[in-house]
Scaffold this active site. Structure first.
Site, short mmCIF file in Angstrom:
data_model
loop_
_atom_site.label_atom_id
_atom_site.label_comp_id
_atom_site.label_asym_id
_atom_site.label_seq_id
_atom_site.Cartn_x
_atom_site.Cartn_y
_atom_site.Cartn_z
N LYS A 66 -10.01 6.54 -5.10
CA LYS A 66 -8.19 5.53 -5.78
C LYS A 66 -7.31 7.45 -6.11
O LYS A 66 -6.19 7.59 -5.90
CB LYS A 66 -8.47 4.82 -6.62
CG LYS A 66 -7.16 4.45 -7.12
CD LYS A 66 -7.46 3.36 -8.05
CE LYS A 66 -5.80 3.60 -8.56
NZ LYS A 66 -4.97 2.50 -7.19
N GLU A 126 6.46 -10.01 -11.98
CA GLU A 126 4.65 -10.33 -12.46
C GLU A 126 4.36 -9.02 -13.02
O GLU A 126 3.55 -8.27 -13.06
CB GLU A 126 4.13 -10.41 -11.26
CG GLU A 126 3.91 -11.78 -10.39
CD GLU A 126 3.27 -12.21 -9.41
OE1 GLU A 126 2.74 -11.33 -9.09
OE2 GLU A 126 3.30 -12.51 -8.83
N GLU A 181 -12.59 7.05 -8.62
CA GLU A 181 -12.59 8.73 -8.76
C GLU A 181 -11.33 9.03 -6.92
O GLU A 181 -10.61 9.86 -7.28
CB GLU A 181 -13.72 9.68 -9.17
CG GLU A 181 -13.68 9.34 -10.26
CD GLU A 181 -14.77 8.69 -10.45
OE1 GLU A 181 -15.88 8.61 -11.35
OE2 GLU A 181 -15.33 7.69 -10.11
N HIS A 220 2.26 -2.76 2.73
CA HIS A 220 0.82 -1.63 2.21
C HIS A 220 1.59 -0.24 3.17
O HIS A 220 0.19 0.35 2.83
CB HIS A 220 -0.71 -2.51 2.86
CG HIS A 220 -0.65 -3.63 2.82
ND1 HIS A 220 -1.01 -3.47 1.49
CD2 HIS A 220 -0.23 -4.83 3.07
CE1 HIS A 220 -0.99 -5.07 1.06
NE2 HIS A 220 -0.59 -5.42 1.97
#
Length: 772
Positions: free
Chosen positions: A19, A500, A17, A711
């Site tokens: 995230k 990927e 939750e 990031h």
């Protein structure tokens, strides 16, 4: 019953939750009030769960919207100057927007600031934000988070023990941003802030505070040891009724035993999972009245506790100290394990037999309660039955035919030194590879993954649900792979990747195709910020039944005349980022995985894939925390990589990738891996990490220092990357340099990714012109 003591609880929510709320807030889809409400619900649920499961000493301030070290930096006012404009703009020095800017960078409204550096939390896969310190650093109490969360829990009827990262560990986890001082020199100016925090907690009626000092279980010099004595003397003098518990974890006290035992504190927590033998050193020397908290339930792995082994340790402590001076708890915070095994209801994903061997955070609370009851010999029929069930579960696991494969054990036993050597030295291989690939100076590439959009994730979910067929799924992945190839060609990248898109996670994907692995549906743990991973579970001997990556790598190569890298995860990283079996030494398990990866490398080479990347970001992470244990680990870890990568032709180029690690102390071991190219994260440190590769020891092979922080949502411009490459060229010979982002691009969006990669290629072309 003995006192039950928890050090910390997972904070992402049972179903991630936090995230979802954070990412919605960053996307401006929910308000700050809605984000704060999501956090409030998680905290309340955590306190309630611990209370219902018999935990008496419940932690608070173990919740964080991003990272607990960043929280503490905000609390003590350690805010780097580059964020000053955000403080002024928002008229606050502890708001969430400033907080997230420090974690992720900020690029809006004319403000453009980079994020703080990030690195691994000791030897775990959790990442923390690195505090930044200057010689004249000023500290002040800048956030009431610790006090607010204590009061919040109290208003709900929960008396909690606030958890605070200790002052010495906080300083040691940071870094100096200028020369002429050591960060521990700042302790005298930092301690008044800690004293103020303790005073406020005491005023609010707090009974206990937990001060985490994991560095007490590491190698300390005399200066640090003396500072521990002085610091805790000051903290103890500042409190009257408030009791201090110091928590150590991840290692054993060893030569710091007397130091820790003689601190003026009320309770000491020790990790008896990592170091059960330290109890024998502690018990004869423990001062009168000091409470000993025994970390007997593993806070970092998911195997069911062996009650008989734990009770032998607990009873030994009770015999020496009495019941009133013994607490029972996990080895460390439960942050590192998933929430609740009860959420695993699908036996096609996790079999009933293997599930019976496991315990997640909620189940570990019950184990702590059971052990506290059993150790005091309370006549509790239900708990006695759970003790019998525990014995049966341990025996089931020991004797299960699922675990052992004689052919795998035999293959590992027959590994020779020749199996861990390339045929030719690097200089010979480099010439063969130059002749084969004809790459320009400063070759450009990416680290592997491209954006996993909502559509890509939906295809995977729909396939699992049966909403689309395998054929439809393959078609969608093929189209996305071709899109990625065309984008890379248009950008002018030299060595391509397939993107990927078929992979859920760089470890879980391989685990799903290796024998000896089990999986969960909701076994999420936090890696950093909103990034969660679902580690697979190694329960038995590991081997590779069939090809794992050849199909999609070969398909991507068929679409282009440029070379496409085959992308694999290395054996040490697969080990470190899994929940690993604890009935066999890690070296043996890693060698099993190495042989499986070798089989895949050979299959890729046979299929015509001549550049193969074997990621090993966790080699540094797995380094033992005590220096005396490090060389042995590095020897087998490096050898495992070489087993996986050595049995190839000279003109097959082996890459590896490492991120968010300090390399200085192990640079010779990294060189011993003998990868033809290593790519590393360096952009957040402004190329500082590259210095390790060009000190007294000159790294011999090729290096790709990251020029783009993936990031952060922030898009760096061409000039920034040119400057980073100039710094790199000033440290490493130009002929050894590659150009790439810091890490894979899975978590980014296409718009920011293409913009950043375009700038990266432009920067590379400028550097090529300058060099020629």
């Amino acid at each position: 019953m003995l006192v039950t003591n928890n050090l910390g609880y997972p904070r992402i929510g049972s179903f991630r939750e936090l995230k979802k709320a954070c990412e919605a807030y960053w996307a401006k889809k929910i308000s700050q009030d809605e984000l704060i409400e999501a956090g409030r619900k998680i905290k309340q649920s955590n306190w309630e769960t611990q209370n219902k499961n018999g935990i008496e000493v419940i932690p608070s301030n173990d919740f964080s919207f991003y990272d607990q070290v960043l929280d503490q930096a905000l609390v003590v006012g350690a805010i780097p100057e580059r964020y000053n404009s955000l403080i002024k703009e928002n008229q606050s020095d502890h708001n969430l927007d400033l907080y997230f800017a420090m974690a992720r960078g900020f690029q809006d409204k004319g403000v453009d600031v980079t994020a703080m550096e990030m690195t691994k939390w000791f030897d775990t896969n959790y990442h923390y934000l690195v505090p930044e310190f200057t010689k004249n650093q000023n500290f002040k109490l800048s956030s009431s988070k610790i006090i607010d969360e204590y009061k919040e829990a109290k208003s709900l009827g929960y008396e909690t023990k606030p958890v605070i990262l200790g002052p010495i560990s906080f300083l040691l986890l940071g870094k100096e941003k200028e020369e002429g001082f050591h960060r521990l020199d700042l302790l005298s100016s930092l301690l008044p802030v800690y004293i103020e925090i303790l005073s406020q907690l005491e005023e609010e009626g707090a009974k206990w505070v937990q001060i985490d000092e994991p560095f007490l279980a590491l190698d300390l010099d005399e200066k640090a040891a003396e500072l521990y004595k002085n610091a805790f003397a000051e903290l103890a003098n500042a409190t009257k009724e408030l009791k201090i518990s110091v928590a150590t974890y991840f290692e054993t006290l060893e030569d710091n035993t007397q130091l820790a035992l003689n601190l003026p504190i009320d309770a000491l927590h020790i990790d008896l999972v990592r170091g059960p033998k330290q109890l024998d050193d502690i018990l004869p020397n423990i001062p009168e009245n000091l409470i000993l908290s025994l970390g007997v339930v593993d806070g970092r792995n998911i195997w069911k506790n062996d009650y008989e082994k734990s009770l032998s340790l607990i009873n030994k402590a009770i015999d020496a100290l009495g019941k009133d001076r013994v607490w029972i708890g996990p080895s460390c915070s439960l942050l590192h394990v998933p929430y609740d095994l009860d959420n695993e209801t699908n036996e096609s994903i996790l079999s009933k037999e293997i599930k019976n061997w496991l315990a997640f955070a909620k189940q570990k609370l019950a184990e702590i309660r059971d052990l506290a009851t059993l150790a005091t010999h309370d006549d509790n029929t239900e708990v006695n039955q759970r003790f019998e069930d525990n014995i049966a579960a341990q025996e089931s696991r020991r004797t299960s035919p699922l675990i052992h494969r004689d052919e795998v054990k035999s293959r590992v036993a027959n590994i020779t030194d020749e199996d861990a050597k390339r045929t030719s030295p690097f200089a010979v291989r480099k010439k063969a590879q130059q002749d084969k690939f004809n790459l320009p100076a400063f070759p450009t590439t990416t680290i592997g993954s491209f954006p996993q959009t909502k559509e890509v994730r939906k295809w995977r979910r729909d396939l699992k649900k049966g909403a689309i067929s395998q054929e439809q799924y393959n078609k969608a992945i093929a189209e996305e792979t071709e899109k990625a190839i065309r984008i890379q060609e248009d950008l002018g990248i030299d060595v391509l990747v397939h993107g990927e898109f078929e992979r859920n996670d760089m470890v879980e994907y391989f685990g799903e195709q290796l024998a000896g692995y089990a999986f969960t549906k909701n076994g999420w743990v936090q890696s950093y910020g909103s990034r969660c991973v679902k580690p697979p579970i190694i329960y038995g001997d590991v081997y590779r039944p069939e090809d794992m990556t050849v199909k999609w790598s070969s398909y991507a190569q068929s679409l282009t005349k440029k070379h496409v890298k085959g992308m694999l995860t290395g054996p040490v990283t697969i080990l470190q980022w899994s929940f690993v079996r604890n009935d066999q030494d890690d070296k043996t398990t890693t060698n099993q995985i190495a042989l499986a990866i070798l089989d895949e490398v050979k299959a890729l080479e046979k299929a015509g894939i001549k550049i193969i990347q074997i990621d090993e970001p966790a080699i540094r992470e797995g380094l033992p925390l005590r220096k005396k244990d490090q060389k042995s680990y590095l020897n087998w870890a490096v050898r495992a990589f070489r087993i996986a990568s050595s049995n190839v032709d000279d003109d097959t180029q082996i890459h590896t990738h490492m991120c968010y690690s300090e390399f200085n102390e192990i640079i010779e071991d990294i060189a011993a891996m003998d990868a033809d190219v290593i790519t590393i994260e360096t952009s957040r440190s402004q190329m500082e990490l590259l210095n390790a590769f060009a000190g007294e020891f000159k790294y011999p092979n090729d290096i790709g220092p990251g020029v783009y922080d993936i990031h952060s949502p922030r898009v760096p411009n061409t000039e920034e990357m040119v400057e980073l490459l100039r710094k790199a060229k000033g440290v490493v010979p130009a002929e050894q340099l590659w150009v790439n982002p810091d890490c894979g691009l899975k978590t980014r969006g296409w718009e920011e990714t293409t913009a950043a990669l375009k700038a990266m290629v432009e920067a590379t072309n400028i550097i090529r012109q300058e060099t020629n």
